[in-house]
Design a protein around this motif. Structure first.
Motif, PDB file in Angstrom:
ATOM      1  N   ASP A 177     -18.069  13.058   1.076  1.00 17.41           N
ATOM      2  CA  ASP A 177     -17.715  12.026   2.053  1.00 17.41           C
ATOM      3  C   ASP A 177     -18.300  10.667   1.676  1.00 17.41           C
ATOM      4  OD1 ASP A 177     -16.029  13.381   3.774  1.00 17.41           O
ATOM      5  OD2 ASP A 177     -17.650  14.109   5.063  1.00 17.41           O
ATOM      6  N   ALA A 178     -19.499  10.674   1.103  1.00 17.86           N
ATOM      7  CA  ALA A 178     -20.122   9.409   0.706  1.00 17.86           C
ATOM      8  C   ALA A 178     -19.324   8.742  -0.415  1.00 17.86           C
ATOM      9  CB  ALA A 178     -21.560   9.658   0.263  1.00 17.86           C
ATOM     10  N   ILE A 179     -18.911   9.520  -1.407  1.00 15.55           N
ATOM     11  CA  ILE A 179     -18.109   8.973  -2.506  1.00 15.55           C
ATOM     12  C   ILE A 179     -16.757   8.497  -1.977  1.00 15.55           C
ATOM     13  CG2 ILE A 179     -16.942   9.531  -4.672  1.00 15.55           C
ATOM     14  CD1 ILE A 179     -19.191  11.576  -5.195  1.00 15.55           C
ATOM     15  N   SER A 180     -16.174   9.273  -1.066  1.00 14.57           N
ATOM     16  CA  SER A 180     -14.881   8.903  -0.482  1.00 14.57           C
ATOM     17  C   SER A 180     -14.981   7.579   0.264  1.00 14.57           C
ATOM     18  CB  SER A 180     -14.407  10.005   0.480  1.00 14.57           C
ATOM     19  OG  SER A 180     -14.260  11.235  -0.188  1.00 14.57           O
ATOM     20  N   ALA A 181     -16.061   7.422   1.031  1.00 17.42           N
ATOM     21  CA  ALA A 181     -16.249   6.183   1.790  1.00 17.42           C
ATOM     22  C   ALA A 181     -16.464   4.996   0.862  1.00 17.42           C
ATOM     23  CB  ALA A 181     -17.434   6.340   2.740  1.00 17.42           C
ATOM     24  N   GLU A 182     -17.226   5.222  -0.213  1.00 14.92           N
ATOM     25  CA  GLU A 182     -17.505   4.136  -1.155  1.00 14.92           C
ATOM     26  C   GLU A 182     -16.245   3.707  -1.894  1.00 14.92           C
ATOM     27  OE1 GLU A 182     -20.263   3.276  -5.131  1.00 14.92           O
ATOM     28  OE2 GLU A 182     -20.526   5.119  -3.971  1.00 14.92           O
ATOM     29  N   LYS A 183     -15.432   4.682  -2.289  1.00 12.08           N
ATOM     30  CA  LYS A 183     -14.239   4.374  -3.077  1.00 12.08           C
ATOM     31  C   LYS A 183     -13.061   3.922  -2.220  1.00 12.08           C
ATOM     32  CE  LYS A 183     -14.642   7.179  -7.286  1.00 12.08           C
ATOM     33  NZ  LYS A 183     -14.141   6.138  -8.204  1.00 12.08           N
ATOM     34  N   PHE A 184     -12.885   4.583  -1.064  1.00 13.34           N
ATOM     35  CA  PHE A 184     -11.645   4.377  -0.314  1.00 13.34           C
ATOM     36  C   PHE A 184     -11.848   4.065   1.168  1.00 13.34           C
ATOM     37  CE2 PHE A 184     -10.746   7.435  -3.791  1.00 13.34           C
ATOM     38  CZ  PHE A 184      -9.887   6.638  -4.545  1.00 13.34           C
ATOM     39  N   GLY A 185     -13.100   4.045   1.617  1.00 10.78           N
ATOM     40  CA  GLY A 185     -13.370   3.660   2.990  1.00 10.78           C
ATOM     41  C   GLY A 185     -13.046   4.704   4.035  1.00 10.78           C
ATOM     42  N   SER A 186     -12.897   5.967   3.629  1.00 15.75           N
ATOM     43  CA  SER A 186     -12.568   7.038   4.577  1.00 15.75           C
ATOM     44  C   SER A 186     -13.259   8.328   4.161  1.00 15.75           C
ATOM     45  CB  SER A 186     -11.052   7.278   4.634  1.00 15.75           C
ATOM     46  OG  SER A 186     -10.365   6.142   5.098  1.00 15.75           O
ATOM     47  N   GLU A 187     -13.290   9.289   5.081  1.00 16.86           N
ATOM     48  CA  GLU A 187     -13.814  10.608   4.745  1.00 16.86           C
ATOM     49  C   GLU A 187     -12.853  11.324   3.799  1.00 16.86           C
ATOM     50  OE1 GLU A 187     -14.175  12.332   8.630  1.00 16.86           O
ATOM     51  OE2 GLU A 187     -16.280  11.713   8.832  1.00 16.86           O
ATOM     52  N   PHE A 188     -13.357  12.322   3.113  1.00 15.38           N
ATOM     53  CA  PHE A 188     -12.569  13.034   2.105  1.00 15.38           C
ATOM     54  C   PHE A 188     -11.275  13.587   2.688  1.00 15.38           C
ATOM     55  CE2 PHE A 188     -11.500  16.798  -0.457  1.00 15.38           C
ATOM     56  CZ  PHE A 188     -11.493  16.252  -1.729  1.00 15.38           C
ATOM     57  N   ILE A 189     -11.334  14.152   3.878  1.00 10.52           N
ATOM     58  CA  ILE A 189     -10.146  14.796   4.446  1.00 10.52           C
ATOM     59  C   ILE A 189      -9.072  13.791   4.845  1.00 10.52           C
ATOM     60  CG2 ILE A 189     -11.345  16.866   5.232  1.00 10.52           C
ATOM     61  CD1 ILE A 189     -11.501  15.638   8.014  1.00 10.52           C
ATOM     62  N   GLU A 190      -9.422  12.505   4.899  1.00  9.50           N
ATOM     63  CA  GLU A 190      -8.452  11.477   5.268  1.00  9.50           C
ATOM     64  C   GLU A 190      -7.715  10.907   4.056  1.00  9.50           C
ATOM     65  OE1 GLU A 190      -7.757  10.895   8.351  1.00  9.50           O
ATOM     66  OE2 GLU A 190      -9.351  12.207   9.098  1.00  9.50           O
ATOM     67  N   LEU A 191      -8.126  11.289   2.854  1.00  8.21           N
ATOM     68  CA  LEU A 191      -7.550  10.719   1.638  1.00  8.21           C
ATOM     69  C   LEU A 191      -6.284  11.460   1.228  1.00  8.21           C
ATOM     70  CD1 LEU A 191     -10.817  10.293  -0.482  1.00  8.21           C
ATOM     71  CD2 LEU A 191      -9.839   8.736   1.228  1.00  8.21           C
ATOM     72  N   ASP A 192      -5.445  10.787   0.431  1.00  8.18           N
ATOM     73  CA  ASP A 192      -4.278  11.471  -0.113  1.00  8.18           C
ATOM     74  C   ASP A 192      -4.696  12.270  -1.351  1.00  8.18           C
ATOM     75  OD1 ASP A 192      -4.318   9.752  -2.394  1.00  8.18           O
ATOM     76  OD2 ASP A 192      -2.971   8.321  -1.417  1.00  8.18           O
ATOM     77  N   ASP A 193      -3.749  12.996  -1.921  1.00 12.73           N
ATOM     78  CA  ASP A 193      -4.071  13.909  -3.024  1.00 12.73           C
ATOM     79  C   ASP A 193      -4.688  13.176  -4.214  1.00 12.73           C
ATOM     80  OD1 ASP A 193      -3.047  15.897  -1.469  1.00 12.73           O
ATOM     81  OD2 ASP A 193      -1.194  16.169  -2.618  1.00 12.73           O
ATOM     82  N   GLU A 194      -4.100  12.060  -4.609  1.00 14.10           N
ATOM     83  CA  GLU A 194      -4.609  11.331  -5.773  1.00 14.10           C
ATOM     84  C   GLU A 194      -6.011  10.790  -5.516  1.00 14.10           C
ATOM     85  OE1 GLU A 194      -1.963   8.350  -7.164  1.00 14.10           O
ATOM     86  OE2 GLU A 194      -0.366   9.764  -7.706  1.00 14.10           O
ATOM     87  N   GLN A 195      -6.256  10.318  -4.319  1.00 15.33           N
ATOM     88  CA  GLN A 195      -7.588   9.814  -3.987  1.00 15.33           C
ATOM     89  C   GLN A 195      -8.612  10.945  -3.974  1.00 15.33           C
ATOM     90  OE1 GLN A 195      -6.515   7.972  -0.257  1.00 15.33           O
ATOM     91  NE2 GLN A 195      -6.438   5.914  -1.153  1.00 15.33           N
TER      92      GLN A 195
END
Length: 238
Positions: free
Chosen positions: A104-122
């Protein structure tokens, strides 16, 4: 008290639909991550196989470690063996909890959202970051000769999971949950076995009483050391 004297508890990994160890958020995060490791395409993937349930039950405690020989429950461990297994499981619990936080920390840093909120490529990009490796190329299976380009057979990839970091552990557990016996909570409807054309035993009990055998899947006349057999060595030359 030895294993032969342990009491069988009539429980199943499927008695409860949801998590026993994970929080709802952790469950959803692990389910999403495993679905990128074995994604759904023209075949079912980790999500359809219920891999997250397998991992959750593995982390829930010692009650789902040893299935009873008749397949009608699990053995209740006692004494030092139960204590040793509990310590081992608690170590894995920490790995998973810390790993999910890192996802979740990497997801927030890269894309501003939690991992489960990202699309497949993200999500793939996050997994590449946490694994420190690029996403592997698609596995290619050549039906004409029955050989794949994915490396050595699983039997020749010995791994001690107690010493793995979070992502390699997640990958290993995903494979175990997808291809393992359904009694442990994954491989729903035997989808993992069907993907590779393996019918599997009719029941866990049949693997214990000698009525089921896997001899037809063994390399004929294989001799030790097994890894030197020509049918195995061919994988190393690809």
């Amino acid at each position: 008290m030895g294993q032969a004297e342990w009491v069988t508890v009539p429980i199943s990994t499927r008695d409860t639909d949801g998590p026993l160890f994970f929080t709802e958020h952790e469950w959803a995060t692990v389910e999403a991550a495993t679905a990128r490791i074995i994604p759904t395409d023209h075949h079912p993937g980790a999500k359809e196989a219920g891999v997250v349930r397998f991992i959750d039950r593995m982390l829930a405690g010692t009650q789902f470690v040893f299935p009873a020989a008749d397949g009608k429950g699990f053995l209740r461990m006692e004494g030092l063996e139960e204590k040793a297994w509990q310590e081992r499981i608690e170590s894995r619990q920490r790995f998973y909890r810390e790993g999910i936080v890192e996802l979740d920390a990497i997801s927030a840093e890269k894309f501003g959202s939690e991992f489960i909120e990202l699309d497949d490529e993200q999500q793939d990009a996050v997994l590449e970051t946490i694994s420190r490796k690029e996403k592997p190329a698609r596995f290619v299976f050549t039906e004409s000769d029955g050989q794949g380009s994915g490396g050595a057979p699983a039997g020749n990839q010995p791994v001690n999971e107690d010493f793995l970091e979070f992502f390699p552990l997640l990958v290993l557990n995903t494979r175990q949950g997808f291809y393992g016996d359904p009694v442990y909570g994954g491989n729903d409807n035997r989808v993992g076995w069907r993907v590779i054309g393996f019918p599997g035993p009719p029941s866990l009990a049949s693997t214990m009483d000698g009525s089921y055998t896997t001899l037809e899947y063994m390399i004929p006349e294989a001799e030790w050391p097994y890894e030197q057999h020509p049918a195995v060595l061919r994988y190393g030359n690809r």
